[in-house]
Design a protein around this motif. Structure first.
Motif, mmCIF file in Angstrom:
data_model
loop_
_atom_site.group_PDB
_atom_site.id
_atom_site.type_symbol
_atom_site.label_atom_id
_atom_site.label_comp_id
_atom_site.label_asym_id
_atom_site.label_seq_id
_atom_site.Cartn_x
_atom_site.Cartn_y
_atom_site.Cartn_z
ATOM 1 N N GLY A 152 33.848 52.112 40.514
ATOM 2 C CA GLY A 152 32.727 51.188 41.075
ATOM 3 C C GLY A 152 33.122 49.565 40.839
ATOM 4 O O GLY A 152 34.126 48.952 41.243
ATOM 5 N N GLN A 153 31.793 49.038 40.378
ATOM 6 C CA GLN A 153 32.009 47.478 40.043
ATOM 7 C C GLN A 153 33.219 47.204 39.150
ATOM 8 O O GLN A 153 33.934 46.131 39.434
ATOM 9 C CB GLN A 153 30.572 47.228 39.504
ATOM 10 C CG GLN A 153 29.673 46.906 40.412
ATOM 11 C CD GLN A 153 28.096 46.422 39.858
ATOM 12 O OE1 GLN A 153 28.434 45.695 38.786
ATOM 13 N NE2 GLN A 153 27.265 46.519 40.563
ATOM 14 N N ALA A 154 33.328 47.974 38.091
ATOM 15 C CA ALA A 154 34.351 47.683 37.205
ATOM 16 C C ALA A 154 35.637 47.732 37.640
ATOM 17 O O ALA A 154 36.560 46.793 37.219
ATOM 18 C CB ALA A 154 34.262 48.745 35.882
ATOM 19 N N GLY A 155 35.995 48.331 38.517
ATOM 20 C CA GLY A 155 37.131 48.861 39.291
ATOM 21 C C GLY A 155 37.476 47.858 40.165
ATOM 22 O O GLY A 155 38.592 46.943 40.210
ATOM 23 N N PHE A 156 36.387 47.380 40.940
ATOM 24 C CA PHE A 156 36.633 46.148 41.654
ATOM 25 C C PHE A 156 36.742 44.916 41.210
ATOM 26 O O PHE A 156 37.612 44.196 41.725
ATOM 27 C CB PHE A 156 35.190 46.100 42.796
ATOM 28 C CG PHE A 156 35.059 44.763 43.450
ATOM 29 C CD1 PHE A 156 35.905 44.881 44.621
ATOM 30 C CD2 PHE A 156 34.267 43.808 43.079
ATOM 31 C CE1 PHE A 156 35.852 43.933 45.601
ATOM 32 C CE2 PHE A 156 34.074 42.927 44.107
ATOM 33 C CZ PHE A 156 34.842 42.662 45.101
ATOM 34 N N LEU A 157 36.271 44.719 40.220
ATOM 35 C CA LEU A 157 36.228 43.450 39.168
ATOM 36 C C LEU A 157 37.799 43.252 38.741
ATOM 37 O O LEU A 157 38.449 42.127 38.442
ATOM 38 C CB LEU A 157 35.292 43.291 38.234
ATOM 39 C CG LEU A 157 33.810 42.816 38.593
ATOM 40 C CD1 LEU A 157 32.831 43.096 37.633
ATOM 41 C CD2 LEU A 157 33.791 41.450 39.420
ATOM 42 N N GLY A 205 39.430 36.656 27.660
ATOM 43 C CA GLY A 205 38.133 36.095 27.606
ATOM 44 C C GLY A 205 37.583 36.177 29.015
ATOM 45 O O GLY A 205 36.403 36.512 29.270
ATOM 46 N N THR A 206 38.355 36.325 30.216
ATOM 47 C CA THR A 206 37.925 36.655 31.598
ATOM 48 C C THR A 206 37.469 37.791 31.666
ATOM 49 O O THR A 206 36.352 38.370 32.463
ATOM 50 C CB THR A 206 39.026 36.326 32.571
ATOM 51 O OG1 THR A 206 39.530 34.890 32.452
ATOM 52 C CG2 THR A 206 38.525 36.489 33.886
ATOM 53 N N ILE A 258 26.698 36.041 31.051
ATOM 54 C CA ILE A 258 27.345 35.000 30.838
ATOM 55 C C ILE A 258 27.390 33.949 31.903
ATOM 56 O O ILE A 258 27.261 32.718 31.768
ATOM 57 C CB ILE A 258 29.054 35.211 30.045
ATOM 58 C CG1 ILE A 258 28.566 36.140 28.836
ATOM 59 C CG2 ILE A 258 29.709 33.829 29.763
ATOM 60 C CD1 ILE A 258 30.023 36.664 28.499
ATOM 61 N N SER A 259 27.519 34.610 33.028
ATOM 62 C CA SER A 259 27.583 33.469 34.319
ATOM 63 C C SER A 259 26.225 33.427 34.939
ATOM 64 O O SER A 259 25.973 32.506 35.493
ATOM 65 C CB SER A 259 28.429 34.171 35.222
ATOM 66 O OG SER A 259 29.589 34.469 34.691
ATOM 67 N N MET A 288 32.631 33.181 38.931
ATOM 68 C CA MET A 288 33.197 32.845 37.677
ATOM 69 C C MET A 288 34.469 33.675 37.580
ATOM 70 O O MET A 288 35.467 33.074 37.155
ATOM 71 C CB MET A 288 32.262 32.968 36.515
ATOM 72 C CG MET A 288 31.075 32.133 36.924
ATOM 73 S SD MET A 288 31.490 30.441 36.961
ATOM 74 C CE MET A 288 30.546 29.759 38.462
ATOM 75 N N VAL A 289 34.260 34.838 37.694
ATOM 76 C CA VAL A 289 35.400 36.017 37.478
ATOM 77 C C VAL A 289 36.603 35.409 38.525
ATOM 78 O O VAL A 289 37.796 35.452 37.999
ATOM 79 C CB VAL A 289 35.210 37.330 37.760
ATOM 80 C CG1 VAL A 289 36.482 38.186 37.769
ATOM 81 C CG2 VAL A 289 34.156 37.808 36.865
#
Length: 615
Positions: free
Chosen positions: A505-510, A600-601, A610-611, A553-554
């Motif tokens: 999902g989102q984690a894989g996409f990021l 950190g990223t 954070i963003s 930001m990512v």
């Protein structure tokens, strides 16, 4: 050098030198006029409560001329962005041929673009601007004029780049490849989206790796794809380039570049660094902490990484060397801070990503502060670990009075980042206009407080600003045309489907986005990667529920890691050039910093607050 001097003594050399001087003068004058024009609009609005209704329109007309003439100046000075890592490793004979090829390939693109650019300017003549009521061709004529001037400059530069023999060989190779693509035209049409791989992967990769300037790599691939595989008129390429280069928000690019040069010239950067050095210079690794903090503060003023590094490195590095710092460690940390501060407003990357994706510039400016600060803490952790056994024998601790005195001297400079951010966030001025406020402030403070305003340096600074801006804006224009072609092909829908189907999902996409932009940042440089893939990936991020500022930001931090990581990252070589330190010396030292930035990223990607916590 003797050969160049001999050429310049010939009649054609003198003509080229006079033409180049006139172009530099015109480009520098346009930067100055745009600054005064936007500042006049702010003064009229807030002091006299009256709007100059024609000011934005005139600024837009002049901006396209500034972009094209700046691109010509950059071409004449061989300052267009390109990847030279492989060229540097090539044998001398091949290196000379590749240098000639880097000029010959743009000649082909400029020849192909000249007639469509003229047709586009003629078409624009039927449009009248609303405020000044002048034909649109007054603005659009910048495109064919700029293309023609670049073509003339390229023809003069080509034999100088590597001699007549290699120039002829490079032109022959380019002509043969172009003829081969034209001959194979009927074969391409039935291939469908396989053509995207041929043109936008194969052709772009081959030209980028060969050292052809990136803007022309994008342009050649887009022109070839549309001309040989579709029935779209080639004038569309010019129209898309115009659209990409003409966003008035991008006028902030040259103005912030100029502001970055001003803060170095007026002594504002030196005052900030002196205060930080007095505050932290006596602790282990203290000047390394100062370097991290100084880059964060200076980035909050200039927005241009080259200007940031040029302002900080010459001030700090001599003292750091005296305290035993190794050259490789210095350039490694400088490069790492360049990547770390990419999200610190008013970063040019933030402005660019807002322009091409429609994300609020004010939101990006607010969202970029904390990620940059977090990565600064991460880098400080690496500095602490590496300097935990450092001797402090040569580091004297200044007294409280000296610290307060340096703080008072630095206060006008320290106030500028807060002034810039407040003006944008509070709506006093746009991201474009606020740069002129910063320029005016820097002039006044430099003249009256620091008294280091060197008028003789203004013209070279304006010319440098125009050249760098032209190089950046031409890439944005070419990448906009390329992104449009990709979208029209249906590639964006297919990409969205693939990305949506990724596991996690989102984690894989990021995670995939981080890896992709690290690679893209190293190969295409920062702004081209953002302009090309931002319009494609941001809608996918929104569909998957990722906040657009968080995703920005990512993406920006990932791109910055690639941009400043050797062996391909051009930002690393810029840091080496500014530091006057060989690239080989920093290769080992930089990887610890880059790993810390990557971790950190990943934390910033995992914690959206954070963003977006302060939006």
């Amino acid at each position: 050098m003797a050969d160049i001097g001999l050429v310049e003594r010939r009649p054609e050399g003198r003509v080229e030198s006079l033409l180049g001087g006139a172009l530099e003068l015109a480009a520098a004058a346009l930067v100055a006029v745009e600054t005064v024009l936007l500042l006049a609009g702010i003064v009229a609005r807030y002091v006299f409560h009256s709007s100059l209704v024609w000011s934005d329109e005139l600024a837009s007309v002049l901006f396209l001329w500034l972009a094209m003439l700046g691109a010509v100046v950059a071409f004449r000075r061989a300052e267009h962005m390109r990847m030279t890592a492989l060229i540097a490793m090539a044998p001398a004979g091949l290196r000379g041929f590749l240098e000639a090829l880097a000029v010959a390939a743009p000649i082909l693109f400029l020849l192909l673009l000249l007639h469509p650019a003229y047709d586009y300017a003629v078409e624009e003549s039927f449009i009248t601007t609303p405020a000044m009521e002048i034909p649109g061709s007054w603005r659009a004529s910048a495109l064919p004029v700029g293309v023609l001037l670049m073509l003339l400059v390229a023809l003069v530069r080509l034999p100088r780049a590597a001699g007549w023999g290699r120039a002829a060989a490079a032109l022959g190779v380019v002509a043969l490849v172009a003829a081969g693509f034209w001959w194979a035209g009927p074969v391409f049409r039935p291939l469908g989206n396989l053509n995207l791989v041929i043109f936008f992967v194969g052709l772009v990769a081959a030209t980028v790796l060969a050292g052809v300037p990136i803007a022309f790599c994008f342009g050649l691939a887009t022109f070839g794809y549309l001309a040989l595989t579709t029935r779209v008129p080639t004038m569309v390429v010019v129209g898309r380039m115009d659209e990409g280069m003409s966003h008035l928000i991008l006028l902030a690019v040259p103005l912030f570049i100029f502001l970055g040069s001003l803060i170095e010239m007026t002594g504002m950067a030196r005052a900030m660094i002196r205060f930080l050095a007095n505050l932290l210079g006596h602790v282990r690794g203290g000047l390394s902490y100062v370097l991290i903090g100084a880059m964060y503060l200076v980035s909050g003023i200039s927005g241009a990484k080259a200007a940031d590094m040029a302002a900080v490195a010459p001030v700090l590095f001599p003292e750091m060397r005296e305290r035993g710092a190794k050259p490789g460690e210095l350039v490694a940390l400088l490069s790492a801070t360049g990547a770390q501060t990419e999200t610190v407003p008013p970063s040019l990357v933030l402005i660019t990503i807002g322009s091409v994706t429609g994300v609020s510039i004010g939101a990006l400016f607010t969202g970029g502060l904390l990620p940059g600060a977090l990565l600064a803490v991460v880098l400080c952790g690496v500095v602490w670990w590496r300097h935990r056994g450092q001797s402090l024998a040569g580091a004297a601790k200044p007294g409280g009075r000296e610290i307060l005195r340096s703080f008072g001297f630095a206060l006008p400079a320290l106030a500028l980042p807060f002034l810039i951010r407040a003006a944008v966030v509070e709506g006093v001025a746009t991201a474009t206009e606020v740069s002129t406020i910063g320029i005016a402030y820097a002039f006044i403070v430099g003249l009256l407080f620091y008294r280091q305003l060197d008028w003789s340096r203004l013209r070279p600074m304006l010319v440098d600003t125009a050249a760098l801006s032209g190089a950046i804006l031409l890439i944005i224009g070419a990448a906009t045309a390329m992104a449009w072609a990709l979208t029209q092909s249906g590639f964006s829908r297919q990409l969205a489907a693939v990305m949506a189907a990724l596991p996690g999902g989102q984690a894989g996409f990021l995670a995939v986005s981080i890896l992709a932009f690290v690679v893209l940042g190293s190969v295409l440089e920062g702004i081209p990667a953002i302009v090309l893939f931002g319009p494609l990936l941001f809608p996918i991020a929104r569909d998957m529920g990722v906040h657009e500022v968080h995703y920005a930001m990512v993406v920006i931090l990932s791109m910055g890691i690639g941009l400043f990581a050797p062996p391909f990252g051009v930002g690393y070589y810029a840091a080496c050039a500014i530091s006057r330190i060989g690239p080989d010396e920093g290769m080992r030292a930089i990887w610890g910093y880059m790993l810390a930035l990557l971790l950190g990223t990943a934390v910033i990607a995992a914690i959206p607050w954070i963003s977006i916590g302060f939006l």
